[in-house]
Design a protein around this motif. Structure first.
Motif: not given
Length: 165
Positions: A21-27, A45-55
């Protein structure tokens, strides 16, 4: 699923181990500060992660999320997550025919999907079809071809159906 955001991740040119989460946030944060709007997308699972990251990113100041588009995504949150999710109007969950993963986890009163459901079934797109009707139609088809509907190529083949949306 939420624990995946905290998983340590490595980059080949660095020995630094940061949570995903931090690594993606830094980008993404510098791009968003430039006024870029971000689309989060993922399969399974990448779709679930996309929802969580977007939120997660949508809660930050000055962040613009364009949309969230998932393919073959299992549910990633419960009733509380569903109520607090701010991007229902920008989230599109694309399900293909009898993809069994889109019914996971099989706890319908505990886990909830977010956003608008677009179900591609036998050449037709259904919007927000009831889970029971979708399940009934899926079971009939699933008896013939159970796992092949989860492959990404099936989603790509039907791309023209949701490009119009």
């Amino acid at each position: 699923m939420h624990n995946l955001l905290k998983q340590p991740s490595f980059v080949s040119d660095s020995s630094e181990k940061l949570p995903l989460g931090i690594r993606i946030q830094n980008v993404l944060i510098p791009l968003m500060k430039e006024g870029k709007r971000v689309t989060f997308t993922g399969h399974s699972t990448g779709g679930s992660l996309a929802v969580l990251f977007a939120d997660r990113f949508y809660q930050l100041p000055n962040v613009k999320v364009k949309r969230v588009v998932t393919f073959g995504q299992p549910s990633c949150g419960g009733q509380l997550f569903y109520r607090n999710y701010s991007l229902h109007h920008k989230t599109y969950r694309i399900c293909c025919d009898v993809d069994i993963v889109t019914f996971l986890p099989p706890l319908p009163f505990i886990y909830r999907h977010v956003g608008k459901s677009l179900w591609l079934h036998e050449g037709v797109m259904f919007e927000n079809i009831s889970p029971s009707k979708r399940l009934w139609l899926s079971i009939k088809s699933w008896l013939l071809r159970p796992i092949t509907y989860h492959y990404m190529q099936k989603y790509i083949r039907n791309k023209s159906l949701f490009d119009e949306r």
